[in-house]
Design a protein around this motif. Structure first.
Motif, mmCIF file in Angstrom:
data_model
loop_
_atom_site.group_PDB
_atom_site.id
_atom_site.type_symbol
_atom_site.label_atom_id
_atom_site.label_comp_id
_atom_site.label_asym_id
_atom_site.label_seq_id
_atom_site.Cartn_x
_atom_site.Cartn_y
_atom_site.Cartn_z
ATOM 1 N N HIS A 1 20.449 42.675 33.059
ATOM 2 C CA HIS A 1 19.734 41.732 32.201
ATOM 3 C C HIS A 1 19.585 40.375 32.881
ATOM 4 C CE1 HIS A 1 21.446 44.563 29.148
ATOM 5 N NE2 HIS A 1 20.186 44.513 28.759
ATOM 6 N N THR A 2 18.698 39.563 32.336
ATOM 7 C CA THR A 2 18.547 38.183 32.811
ATOM 8 C C THR A 2 18.997 37.173 31.760
ATOM 9 O OG1 THR A 2 16.248 38.129 32.052
ATOM 10 C CG2 THR A 2 16.637 38.743 34.357
ATOM 11 N N GLU A 3 19.272 37.646 30.547
ATOM 12 C CA GLU A 3 19.778 36.797 29.465
ATOM 13 C C GLU A 3 20.817 37.571 28.682
ATOM 14 O OE1 GLU A 3 16.981 34.918 26.894
ATOM 15 O OE2 GLU A 3 15.564 34.500 28.514
ATOM 16 N N TRP B 1 24.991 34.256 36.785
ATOM 17 C CA TRP B 1 25.081 33.944 35.369
ATOM 18 C C TRP B 1 25.532 32.504 35.193
ATOM 19 C CZ3 TRP B 1 22.902 36.607 31.739
ATOM 20 C CH2 TRP B 1 22.710 37.973 31.896
ATOM 21 N N THR C 1 24.028 36.959 25.249
ATOM 22 C CA THR C 1 24.838 36.087 24.397
ATOM 23 C C THR C 1 26.241 36.657 24.307
ATOM 24 O OG1 THR C 1 24.323 37.210 22.313
ATOM 25 C CG2 THR C 1 22.839 35.425 22.998
ATOM 26 N N ARG D 1 24.740 31.167 24.744
ATOM 27 C CA ARG D 1 23.610 31.758 25.458
ATOM 28 C C ARG D 1 23.821 31.619 26.960
ATOM 29 N NH1 ARG D 1 18.084 29.486 26.726
ATOM 30 N NH2 ARG D 1 16.960 31.321 27.439
ATOM 31 N N VAL E 1 22.105 32.788 30.907
ATOM 32 C CA VAL E 1 20.960 33.283 31.661
ATOM 33 C C VAL E 1 21.348 33.386 33.124
ATOM 34 C CG1 VAL E 1 19.248 32.269 30.077
ATOM 35 C CG2 VAL E 1 19.952 31.000 32.122
ATOM 36 N N HIS F 1 24.192 25.695 33.202
ATOM 37 C CA HIS F 1 22.791 25.589 33.612
ATOM 38 C C HIS F 1 22.446 24.126 33.892
ATOM 39 C CE1 HIS F 1 18.442 25.872 33.638
ATOM 40 N NE2 HIS F 1 18.590 27.195 33.771
#
Length: 147
Positions: A107-109, A140, A111, A132, A134, A76
């Motif tokens: 999903h958008t998040e 991703w 683990t 984590r 996202v 990220h």
């Protein structure tokens, strides 16, 4: 995996040339597929990892083949280091996925909890992390380890 060596970040220039890995060789991520058909296609940019777990596996494999560019590209932008120093004496050997939460195509998040086995100058050890992930710009990306 957050760094090139457990517990270490560096401002050194990244190794931009990955270690050559035979396309038919088993993928370092541990899935029963050849590198080219598994994580190699993500590294080459032919596809994007469809789940947080697939991204985790492909990032582990990128560390194993010393593809710093892929590791940085899938980090990220808010938490990505400027550079990544991949220690040539560190060899990532095996990945165990211990658990996942969310992180699917819906999903958008998510683990991923994993154990990564490595050898450093002949000494074997392992690190564990709950990472984590996202979606960023539709793909991703790794954000950071959870405390």
């Amino acid at each position: 995996m957050s760094t090139s060596r457990p517990g270490r970040r560096s401002a050194a220039r990244p190794h931009t040339r990955p270690v050559l890995h035979s396309p038919g060789a088993p993928c370092p991520c541990g899935l029963p597929a050849g590198y080219a058909d598994c994580c190699g296609r993500y590294h080459a940019g032919h596809a994007a990892a469809p789940t947080a777990e697939a991204l985790m596996r492909s990032r582990f494999t990128a560390y194993a083949v010393r593809d710093a560019a892929y590791v940085l590209r899938t980090w990220h932008p808010d938490t990505r280091p400027a550079d990544l120093d991949l220690d040539p004496h560190l060899r990532w050997e095996r990945l165990e996925i211990l658990g996942t939460t969310d992180g699917s195509a819906f999903h958008t998040e998510g683990t991923v909890t994993f154990r990564a086995h490595y050898a450093l100058r002949g000494e074997r050890d392992a690190m564990e992390e709950q990472s984590r992930f996202v979606r960023h710009d539709g793909a991703w990306v790794y954000v950071a380890p959870l405390p």
